[in-house]
Write a protein that holds these residues in place. Sequence first.
Motif, PDB file in Angstrom:
ATOM      1  N   GLY A 308      -2.740   7.589 156.493  1.00  0.00           N
ATOM      2  CA  GLY A 308      -3.752   8.134 157.334  1.00  0.00           C
ATOM      3  C   GLY A 308      -3.555   7.631 158.724  1.00  0.00           C
ATOM      4  N   LYS A 331      -8.386   7.540 162.151  1.00  0.00           N
ATOM      5  CA  LYS A 331      -7.829   6.811 161.208  1.00  0.00           C
ATOM      6  C   LYS A 331      -8.514   7.588 159.937  1.00  0.00           C
ATOM      7  N   HIS A 332      -7.580   8.221 159.187  1.00  0.00           N
ATOM      8  CA  HIS A 332      -8.067   8.806 157.984  1.00  0.00           C
ATOM      9  C   HIS A 332      -7.805   8.009 156.855  1.00  0.00           C
ATOM     10  N   GLU A 333      -8.609   8.416 155.633  1.00  0.00           N
ATOM     11  CA  GLU A 333      -8.601   7.701 154.428  1.00  0.00           C
ATOM     12  C   GLU A 333      -7.534   8.066 153.377  1.00  0.00           C
ATOM     13  N   GLY A 334      -6.760   9.221 153.920  1.00  0.00           N
ATOM     14  CA  GLY A 334      -5.913   9.770 152.962  1.00  0.00           C
ATOM     15  C   GLY A 334      -4.636  10.192 153.871  1.00  0.00           C
ATOM     16  N   GLY A 353      -7.005  15.362 156.603  1.00  0.00           N
ATOM     17  CA  GLY A 353      -6.413  14.361 155.490  1.00  0.00           C
ATOM     18  C   GLY A 353      -6.456  14.925 154.438  1.00  0.00           C
ATOM     19  N   ASP A 357      -9.441  11.341 151.592  1.00  0.00           N
ATOM     20  CA  ASP A 357     -10.139  11.570 152.760  1.00  0.00           C
ATOM     21  C   ASP A 357     -10.892  12.908 152.996  1.00  0.00           C
ATOM     22  N   ALA A 359     -10.968  15.371 155.237  1.00  0.00           N
ATOM     23  CA  ALA A 359     -11.848  15.637 156.501  1.00  0.00           C
ATOM     24  C   ALA A 359     -11.046  16.189 157.780  1.00  0.00           C
ATOM     25  N   GLN A 361     -10.630  15.806 161.773  1.00  0.00           N
ATOM     26  CA  GLN A 361     -11.302  14.877 163.102  1.00  0.00           C
ATOM     27  C   GLN A 361     -10.688  15.765 164.265  1.00  0.00           C
ATOM     28  N   LYS A 378     -16.089  17.420 157.231  1.00  0.00           N
ATOM     29  CA  LYS A 378     -16.111  16.781 155.658  1.00  0.00           C
ATOM     30  C   LYS A 378     -15.873  18.159 154.895  1.00  0.00           C
ATOM     31  N   ASN A 382      -8.012  18.828 150.155  1.00  0.00           N
ATOM     32  CA  ASN A 382      -6.750  18.562 150.818  1.00  0.00           C
ATOM     33  C   ASN A 382      -6.706  19.815 151.824  1.00  0.00           C
ATOM     34  N   THR A 408     -13.705  10.451 144.556  1.00  0.00           N
ATOM     35  CA  THR A 408     -13.082   9.940 145.876  1.00  0.00           C
ATOM     36  C   THR A 408     -12.520   8.598 145.621  1.00  0.00           C
TER      37      THR A 408
END
Length: 498
Positions: A308, A331-334, A353, A357, A359, A361, A378, A382, A408
């Motif tokens: 991410g 920064k993504h969480e995925g 992401g 994630d 989301a 951005q 959000k 995918n 999640t």
Amino acid sequence: MSSDQTPGTPHHGCAVPLLKRTPSRATISNSHSTRKRRRVSIASFDFETEIGVPTNPEIALEETDADRFLSTRSSSSIPLHTTPRTNRIAKSFGLIDDRVLNYSEGPLKPFEPKVRSLLRRSASELFYLPRSPSSVSAKANLAARKHFVMALDGPGISRDPFAFPMAWSRTNCIGVAFKSDVYYQNLETRAIVHLCRVAFADGPVHSIDWEGESKPHVLALGTTSGSVRAWDALSQKQIADWSDDKSPVGGMHWNENVLAVGRKDGRVSLFDLRTPKEISHTRGHKRHVHGVKWSPDGKHIATGDQSGTIHVWDRRANEYLTYNDKKLLAKHEGPVKAISWSPWQSGLIATGGGFPDGAIQIFDVNKLSVSSPPLVIKTFTNITSLHWSPHCKELLSTHGSSWTMSQTFHTYPPSGREAPTTPFTNSMTVHSYPSCEKIVSVIGHSAPIGHSCIGPDGCSIFTVSPMEETIKMFKVWSAPDEQGKEDGGGMIHKSTIR
């Protein structure tokens, strides 16, 4: 004759028993106790007479729009207030802030005839002109006709969610990778050409991309074994082979003669058509680099990896703008595969992401500041690709599978259960900028959308669903000079690319 007679005395002198009248409640003396005086109703007083309001029977019969069950205050009534006892009862029932206890003016003036209000309302509706959407916007194109314009069969397309199996050239040719083969179709002539086939040892083709304006007929391909080659679609010959590196290929993108290729080991390799070897590479990632995009001016490269992390590399300064965590822009969480630069605002970029994630951005690389966080959309879905419209401030995103908030922080998809759906599941959605509001969302495939590419006119989008094995084209936007012209969108073409 004297007319003075006492009450109860007859005129003819006949003796009649005197009737004793019983006083009514209304004539009770005010000498009663204070408690009884409080019970006297104020409705027995004529306030209109006291304050001098003229009596008009027509107005008295005038209908109003007020609710007869809700109290409204007219201009001739005295102030009314709730009592402490009423407040206690309302508080116990949770109605302390309810409008039932709040008096307000009626919708009409006390002596204004209703017909005048109706005339004014009709006139305002007559002169009100609703704002029509721009003919360039997706609201006037994709939202008005949500059906695809063209459909192609695509058996054997890679089902890797991070693959880039499709690309659209500046000469209006759509290229598609099927395992070890690469085909392209000229959308003007509808001619289908088998461009090449890689060796079995090279593995399946993972990514393809057409060159830009300088050489739009050149197509680059990268395999899962690390091979990178360039082919000329006109002569159908291989013109470059950069297969020395054995690190599997991620995303790739051209900038004139320079090709940037993401690697599994975290590097981004740079190749030039005029040289047989890799000219340079950058190191900033620790995981597989999936997303690679040059900025429209060719000054920056944006990359996203499996963890991410997003980095922006300045080609002129030969360094990353986001090299460490202190300068980390987003920064993504995925894992990040979808990256898109804005063609009408320098430095504006959108990234998407995957799980967990889900989301989008949006940020400006020229404003590297903690006080300027990115705009976030959000989706809990995918995000497989992103495209800015070159004609208006709108962003298109394609989506695959979805999940819920409870899933999640767990492995997705949950075993033994069907994946949930959201408004973004398997959809193609257009968002406005900078409000980030959803303009239109179309579910063009019955299965997740794996990838998409934008046409040379900046108006149409090709989407591919590997599970459905179909490729579809949608008209999303219109160019400013195409207003009022026939776009031929009513024709639905069905063909195969193999």
